[in-house]
Write an enzyme that holds these catalytic residues in place. Structure first.
Site, PDB file in Angstrom:
ATOM      1  N   HIS A 296      -7.848   7.922  12.331  1.00 34.33           N
ATOM      2  CA  HIS A 296      -8.978   7.486  11.514  1.00 34.33           C
ATOM      3  C   HIS A 296      -8.500   6.310  10.684  1.00 34.33           C
ATOM      4  O   HIS A 296      -7.300   6.025  10.600  1.00 34.33           O
ATOM      5  CB  HIS A 296      -9.498   8.611  10.615  1.00 34.33           C
ATOM      6  CG  HIS A 296      -8.547   8.998   9.523  1.00 34.33           C
ATOM      7  ND1 HIS A 296      -7.522   9.885   9.722  1.00 34.33           N
ATOM      8  CD2 HIS A 296      -8.472   8.611   8.219  1.00 34.33           C
ATOM      9  CE1 HIS A 296      -6.846  10.042   8.599  1.00 34.33           C
ATOM     10  NE2 HIS A 296      -7.396   9.272   7.662  1.00 34.33           N
TER      11      HIS A 296
ATOM     12  N   HIS B 153      -4.597   5.483  10.555  1.00 32.80           N
ATOM     13  CA  HIS B 153      -3.627   6.572  10.481  1.00 32.80           C
ATOM     14  C   HIS B 153      -3.927   7.599  11.560  1.00 32.80           C
ATOM     15  O   HIS B 153      -5.078   8.054  11.687  1.00 32.80           O
ATOM     16  CB  HIS B 153      -3.687   7.242   9.099  1.00 32.80           C
ATOM     17  CG  HIS B 153      -2.816   8.448   8.981  1.00 32.80           C
ATOM     18  ND1 HIS B 153      -3.173   9.573   8.276  1.00 32.80           N
ATOM     19  CD2 HIS B 153      -1.589   8.715   9.494  1.00 32.80           C
ATOM     20  CE1 HIS B 153      -2.219  10.475   8.353  1.00 32.80           C
ATOM     21  NE2 HIS B 153      -1.250   9.983   9.088  1.00 32.80           N
TER      22      HIS B 153
ATOM     23  N   ASP C  13      -4.787  18.080   9.312  1.00 32.29           N
ATOM     24  CA  ASP C  13      -6.136  17.578   9.068  1.00 32.29           C
ATOM     25  C   ASP C  13      -6.118  16.831   7.731  1.00 32.29           C
ATOM     26  O   ASP C  13      -5.177  16.944   6.950  1.00 32.29           O
ATOM     27  CB  ASP C  13      -7.139  18.726   8.977  1.00 32.29           C
ATOM     28  CG  ASP C  13      -7.406  19.396  10.317  1.00 32.29           C
ATOM     29  OD1 ASP C  13      -6.816  18.968  11.329  1.00 32.29           O
ATOM     30  OD2 ASP C  13      -8.196  20.355  10.340  1.00 32.29           O
TER      31      ASP C  13
ATOM     32  N   HIS D  99       0.825  -1.203   0.000  1.00 29.74           N
ATOM     33  CA  HIS D  99       0.000   0.000   0.000  1.00 29.74           C
ATOM     34  C   HIS D  99       0.864   1.260   0.000  1.00 29.74           C
ATOM     35  O   HIS D  99       1.784   1.399   0.808  1.00 29.74           O
ATOM     36  CB  HIS D  99      -0.924   0.008   1.216  1.00 29.74           C
ATOM     37  CG  HIS D  99      -1.954   1.094   1.162  1.00 29.74           C
ATOM     38  ND1 HIS D  99      -3.147   0.950   0.502  1.00 29.74           N
ATOM     39  CD2 HIS D  99      -1.946   2.347   1.667  1.00 29.74           C
ATOM     40  CE1 HIS D  99      -3.852   2.063   0.615  1.00 29.74           C
ATOM     41  NE2 HIS D  99      -3.147   2.934   1.316  1.00 29.74           N
TER      42      HIS D  99
END
Length: 385
Positions: free
Chosen positions: A336, A300, A306, A263
């Site tokens: 998140h 993460h 943000d 990834h």
């Protein structure tokens, strides 16, 4: 994009005599950035660009902050922004800080009775729905679904839409929008490992010189105010220009994804950068090809930025439910990641058709009143089983 371009007729040497057929001089204008130290263009007008006939009263378009400090995963349903006839009135700022403003817009009508200039921000206008033409003195640019239309600060423009169905995702950057530095060599040329190249950049064409006197309304934005100006000559009276400062377009569909056996982190999707933020493009691509790879992104923890995702089209393997025009804001300070069940479900998948724009700002974003009006208030609970 730092690519030299020229249109129309210009003299052989700058700052030299350049006369009209009637013997009068054309008016030369230097359009420069960061004083005289960064990108610029030289423009030749039929008339001096200084002929002001009247000034109106300025009015505020400053975003109304509703949530200045917060630590909550947030989702906004962007297509709930209601269409409006006027282009400027349709622009609704939803996420803002001192480096950039993010707005949504659903304009129905073309700009016909006024021109617009953002004097302090480069604008990145992402076309989610609609087609049309950006008109400037530099020339015209056709646009359609998936285009990033970049309008550098100080450019007077009009937008002509082909019909009333238009959805725009707009970033106002208070610093120049550039291609990522790591994709450019010391001369500014995009290198071989860049996910796009100069051939993909659509520059202005079809220069139309409008030599006309009259009353031409130009709405100029500066420091959160709109200043109505009435000029005595048409703003698009360029007979020629050359330089590096001009609007251009780049299609998200021309972004060539960088993939790997495992990834890849979000920086491989970076498309543009400004001061203290980046813009990334998530496009259809092959998934990771290690035999044990997990295509879904890992959890993460945002420490220094943000994360904003604007969902354009396709399926997103890391989310249970996504709709077009949805914005997710994952603030720095809390982790998140993929929704429950999506990691296991992603194993063995070979490709994705997702299309999204991501913005990572390095200063916290504030939510406006327009944002709260379209908020999914329960999004922060969406990781519950």
């Amino acid at each position: 994009m730092p690519i030299y371009h020229t249109l129309g007729t210009i003299p052989a040497k700058r700052h030299t005599v350049f006369r009209k057929p009637d013997g009068n001089l054309y008016a030369e204008e230097l359009v420069s950035t960061e004083g005289f130290s960064s990108l610029y263009s030289l423009v030749y007008h039929c008339h001096p660009p200084t002929i002001v006939k009247a000034l109106g009263e300025p009015y505020s378009v400053e975003p109304k902050i509703a949530r200045e400090k917060h630590l909550k995963h947030t989702s906004l349903l962007g297509f709930n922004i209601k269409p409006e006839d006027d282009y400027l009135k349709s622009r609704k700022p939803v996420l803002v800080n001192s480096d950039l403003h993010i707005s949504l817009a659903a304009p129905k009508k073309s700009m016909t009775d006024y021109f617009y200039k953002n004097s302090q921000a480069d604008e990145v206008i992402f076309i989610h729905e609609g087609t049309g033409t950006l008109k400037t003195g530099f020339g015209k640019i056709r646009f359609g679904y998936g285009d990033y239309v970049i309008v550098p600060r100080g450019t007077i423009y009009q937008i002509e839409f082909d019909d009333e169905k238009n959805r725009l995702f707009i970033v106002e950057s208070f610093s120049p929008i550039r291609s990522p530095k790591r994709y450019r060599n010391e001369y500014g040329q995009l290198m071989e490992h860049s996910p796009y190249c100069e051939r993909d950049i659509r520059r202005p064409s079809d220069l139309e010189t409008i030599d006309a006197y009259g009353d031409f309304k130009v709405l100029i934005k500066k420091q959160g105010l709109i200043y109505p100006y009435i000029y005595g000559t048409h703003p698009f009276d360029f007979v020629g220009w050359d330089g590096f400062h001009y609007p251009y377009a780049f299609s998200i569909h021309d972004f060539e994804p960088i993939t790997g056996r495992l990834h890849q982190p979000p920086p491989v999707h970076q498309t543009f950068e400004g001061h203290n933020f980046v813009i990334c493009s998530f496009v259809p691509r092959k998934y990771d090809y290690h035999p044990l790879s997990i295509p879904a992104p890992y959890n993460h923890s945002n420490v220094d930025s943000d994360e904003v995702l604007y969902y354009v089209d396709g399926d997103f393997m890391s989310r249970k439910s996504v709709v077009k025009g949805q914005i997710t804001l994952h603030p720095g300070g809390i982790p998140h990641g993929p929704h429950p069940g999506t990691v296991e479900k992603s194993i063995g998948k070979e490709s994705t058709e997702e299309l999204a724009v991501m913005i990572d700002p390095f200063r916290p974003l504030m939510l406006t009143e327009d944002a709260l009006a379209i908020e999914d208030e329960d999004y922060h609970k969406s990781w519950l089983e």
